[in-house]
Design a protein around this motif. Structure first.
Motif, PDB file in Angstrom:
ATOM      1  N   VAL A  36     120.042 -10.715 -58.492  1.00 12.74           N
ATOM      2  CA  VAL A  36     119.670 -10.328 -57.085  1.00 12.74           C
ATOM      3  C   VAL A  36     120.549  -9.421 -56.512  1.00 12.74           C
ATOM      4  O   VAL A  36     121.860  -9.339 -56.618  1.00 12.74           O
ATOM      5  N   GLU A  37     120.181  -8.533 -55.680  1.00 14.29           N
ATOM      6  CA  GLU A  37     120.906  -7.433 -54.961  1.00 14.29           C
ATOM      7  C   GLU A  37     122.135  -8.017 -54.293  1.00 14.29           C
ATOM      8  O   GLU A  37     121.983  -9.094 -53.702  1.00 14.29           O
ATOM      9  N   GLY A  38     123.288  -7.341 -54.252  1.00 18.47           N
ATOM     10  CA  GLY A  38     124.339  -7.658 -53.500  1.00 18.47           C
ATOM     11  C   GLY A  38     125.250  -8.935 -54.237  1.00 18.47           C
ATOM     12  O   GLY A  38     126.048  -9.293 -53.597  1.00 18.47           O
ATOM     13  N   THR A  39     124.708  -9.482 -55.294  1.00 17.89           N
ATOM     14  CA  THR A  39     125.489 -10.442 -56.202  1.00 17.89           C
ATOM     15  C   THR A  39     126.320  -9.832 -57.141  1.00 17.89           C
ATOM     16  O   THR A  39     126.263  -8.596 -57.430  1.00 17.89           O
ATOM     17  N   ARG A  40     127.567 -10.796 -57.637  1.00 19.70           N
ATOM     18  CA  ARG A  40     128.428 -10.302 -58.646  1.00 19.70           C
ATOM     19  C   ARG A  40     128.700 -11.264 -59.636  1.00 19.70           C
ATOM     20  O   ARG A  40     128.506 -12.476 -59.180  1.00 19.70           O
ATOM     21  N   VAL A  41     128.467 -11.100 -60.796  1.00 16.53           N
ATOM     22  CA  VAL A  41     128.855 -11.873 -62.035  1.00 16.53           C
ATOM     23  C   VAL A  41     129.726 -11.692 -63.066  1.00 16.53           C
ATOM     24  O   VAL A  41     129.907 -10.189 -63.241  1.00 16.53           O
ATOM     25  N   ILE A  42     130.343 -12.506 -63.783  1.00 20.52           N
ATOM     26  CA  ILE A  42     131.050 -12.068 -65.174  1.00 20.52           C
ATOM     27  C   ILE A  42     129.924 -12.034 -66.050  1.00 20.52           C
ATOM     28  O   ILE A  42     129.252 -13.171 -66.186  1.00 20.52           O
ATOM     29  N   ASN A  43     129.822 -10.922 -66.611  1.00 25.29           N
ATOM     30  CA  ASN A  43     128.571 -10.695 -67.554  1.00 25.29           C
ATOM     31  C   ASN A  43     129.065 -10.376 -68.897  1.00 25.29           C
ATOM     32  O   ASN A  43     130.256 -10.180 -69.067  1.00 25.29           O
ATOM     33  N   THR A 203     117.076  -7.318 -58.468  1.00 23.77           N
ATOM     34  CA  THR A 203     115.735  -7.801 -57.643  1.00 23.77           C
ATOM     35  C   THR A 203     116.285  -7.787 -56.106  1.00 23.77           C
ATOM     36  O   THR A 203     117.303  -8.060 -55.899  1.00 23.77           O
ATOM     37  N   ARG A 204     115.105  -7.570 -55.422  1.00 22.04           N
ATOM     38  CA  ARG A 204     115.172  -7.419 -53.961  1.00 22.04           C
ATOM     39  C   ARG A 204     115.556  -8.966 -53.426  1.00 22.04           C
ATOM     40  O   ARG A 204     114.650  -9.928 -53.698  1.00 22.04           O
ATOM     41  N   ASP A 205     116.487  -9.163 -52.371  1.00 20.73           N
ATOM     42  CA  ASP A 205     116.474 -10.553 -51.697  1.00 20.73           C
ATOM     43  C   ASP A 205     115.186 -10.306 -50.596  1.00 20.73           C
ATOM     44  O   ASP A 205     115.743  -9.987 -49.582  1.00 20.73           O
ATOM     45  N   LEU A 206     114.050 -11.030 -50.893  1.00 21.61           N
ATOM     46  CA  LEU A 206     113.065 -10.720 -49.878  1.00 21.61           C
ATOM     47  C   LEU A 206     113.350 -11.476 -48.466  1.00 21.61           C
ATOM     48  O   LEU A 206     112.598 -11.421 -47.639  1.00 21.61           O
ATOM     49  N   VAL A 207     114.446 -12.631 -48.501  1.00 24.71           N
ATOM     50  CA  VAL A 207     114.697 -13.124 -47.432  1.00 24.71           C
ATOM     51  C   VAL A 207     115.830 -12.337 -46.586  1.00 24.71           C
ATOM     52  O   VAL A 207     115.533 -12.091 -45.165  1.00 24.71           O
ATOM     53  N   LYS A 208     116.767 -11.772 -47.213  1.00 28.06           N
ATOM     54  CA  LYS A 208     117.596 -11.160 -46.384  1.00 28.06           C
ATOM     55  C   LYS A 208     117.228  -9.664 -46.197  1.00 28.06           C
ATOM     56  O   LYS A 208     117.597  -8.804 -45.299  1.00 28.06           O
ATOM     57  N   ASN A 209     116.383  -9.192 -47.228  1.00 30.17           N
ATOM     58  CA  ASN A 209     115.942  -7.521 -47.183  1.00 30.17           C
ATOM     59  C   ASN A 209     114.229  -7.349 -47.449  1.00 30.17           C
ATOM     60  O   ASN A 209     114.149  -7.169 -48.566  1.00 30.17           O
ATOM     61  N   PRO A 210     113.554  -7.884 -46.502  1.00 33.72           N
ATOM     62  CA  PRO A 210     112.178  -8.224 -46.570  1.00 33.72           C
ATOM     63  C   PRO A 210     111.550  -6.810 -46.848  1.00 33.72           C
ATOM     64  O   PRO A 210     112.177  -5.711 -46.468  1.00 33.72           O
ATOM     65  N   LEU A 211     110.518  -6.765 -47.683  1.00 35.19           N
ATOM     66  CA  LEU A 211     109.803  -5.328 -47.788  1.00 35.19           C
ATOM     67  C   LEU A 211     109.065  -4.966 -46.477  1.00 35.19           C
ATOM     68  O   LEU A 211     108.717  -5.717 -45.769  1.00 35.19           O
ATOM     69  N   PRO A 212     109.164  -3.706 -46.111  1.00 36.34           N
ATOM     70  CA  PRO A 212     108.402  -3.284 -44.876  1.00 36.34           C
ATOM     71  C   PRO A 212     106.973  -3.615 -45.109  1.00 36.34           C
ATOM     72  O   PRO A 212     106.451  -3.848 -46.074  1.00 36.34           O
ATOM     73  N   GLU A 213     106.419  -3.886 -43.884  1.00 35.82           N
ATOM     74  CA  GLU A 213     104.849  -4.257 -44.114  1.00 35.82           C
ATOM     75  C   GLU A 213     103.850  -3.264 -44.750  1.00 35.82           C
ATOM     76  O   GLU A 213     103.156  -3.712 -45.377  1.00 35.82           O
ATOM     77  N   SER A 214     104.349  -2.037 -44.540  1.00 31.78           N
ATOM     78  CA  SER A 214     103.372  -1.035 -45.100  1.00 31.78           C
ATOM     79  C   SER A 214     103.639  -0.910 -46.560  1.00 31.78           C
ATOM     80  O   SER A 214     102.766  -0.367 -47.428  1.00 31.78           O
ATOM     81  N   CYS A 215     104.416  -1.661 -47.242  1.00 36.44           N
ATOM     82  CA  CYS A 215     104.855  -1.784 -48.798  1.00 36.44           C
ATOM     83  C   CYS A 215     103.762  -2.566 -49.634  1.00 36.44           C
ATOM     84  O   CYS A 215     103.714  -2.538 -50.730  1.00 36.44           O
TER      85      CYS A 215
END
Length: 246
Positions: A36-43, A203-215
């Motif tokens: 998810v966007e904005g997250t960080r992991v040890i991969n 992937t987009r965080d649809l809660v913190k960063n919702p898609l614009p309505e026009s999308c």
């Protein structure tokens, strides 16, 4: 300097050598292929050897976003990656760990941004085992005004089992290329389908960063490296000297 194939005694960590057969991971892939966007992991980059030969090292390249090919729902995008990932760059940071390889370093562009990494040296990875190279991965934030619901970046990888020139890449057991099959570089994977690179999907965080309505439902973005970048960044260099390919 003998980068690969240097026979020294080393302790192999069970945490980095996983599985008893390369059939567990038919492809070289990321352990966590979606974030998810904005997250960080040890991969981990989970890889295996070339047929029956010992794996001597690995070379990894992330699309730099500068001259990369950007597709939107499969169609070419007229802009740049910054239209969707404005903070893209320096997302991968190699973690120093000698459990599998003795030597390793990051690859950087002219601005110091990490565009890949390599690891090698030591006894190598037996062909019966897999190896996981550890690194920190940060998922960039998706541009709020864009319609991107996800951004998939294709990571190119070469697992090296013999130190040769590119003219011997077609020889079985020399190198295992998990790369695009159609860029027109010496590192292209020979395959009828373009399924080589390891996908990393942000992937987009649809809660913190919702898609614009026009999308509407949003669009899926894909990012592939340019041939120029692969030719520049896939080789392994130590102290400015290229050690692979010869």
């Amino acid at each position: 300097m003998k980068l690969f194939g240097k026979l020294i005694t080393t302790t192999l960590s069970a945490g980095l050598l996983i599985g008893m057969s390369t059939s567990i991971y038919a492809h070289t892939r990321l352990d966590a292929s979606a974030m998810v966007e904005g997250t960080r992991v040890i991969n981990y980059l989970v890889a295996h050897s070339c047929g029956e030969n010992t794996m001597l090292g690995t070379s990894v390249v992330f699309p730099d976003g500068v001259d990369s090919t950007v597709l939107v729902d499969g169609q070419p995008h007229g802009g740049t990656l910054k239209d969707f990932l404005p903070s893209y760059g320096n997302n991968a940071q190699l973690i120093f760990n000698r459990s599998a390889f003795d030597l390793m370093d990051e690859k950087t562009d002219s601005l110091g941004n990490v565009v890949g990494f390599w690891a090698g040296g030591g006894v190598g990875v037996p062909h019966t085992l897999n190896v996981a190279t550890q690194f920190r991965l940060t998922a960039p934030t998706i541009e709020p005004t864009s319609c991107a619901k996800s951004v998939k970046l294709y990571i190119s990888i070469a697992n090296v089992c013999k130190i040769t020139g590119v003219d011997q890449f077609s020889t079985e057991g020399v190198v295992d290329l998990w790369t695009h099959n159609n860029l027109g570089t010496p590192y292209d994977r020979v395959s009828t389908t373009d399924d080589g690179p390891a996908p990393w999907t942000v992937t987009r965080d649809l809660v913190k960063n919702p898609l614009p309505e026009s999308c509407g439902a949003g669009v899926a973005v894909e990012v592939k490296p340019s041939a120029a970048q692969i030719n520049r960044d896939m080789p392994i260099k130590v102290d400015g000297t290229q050690v692979w390919p010869k």
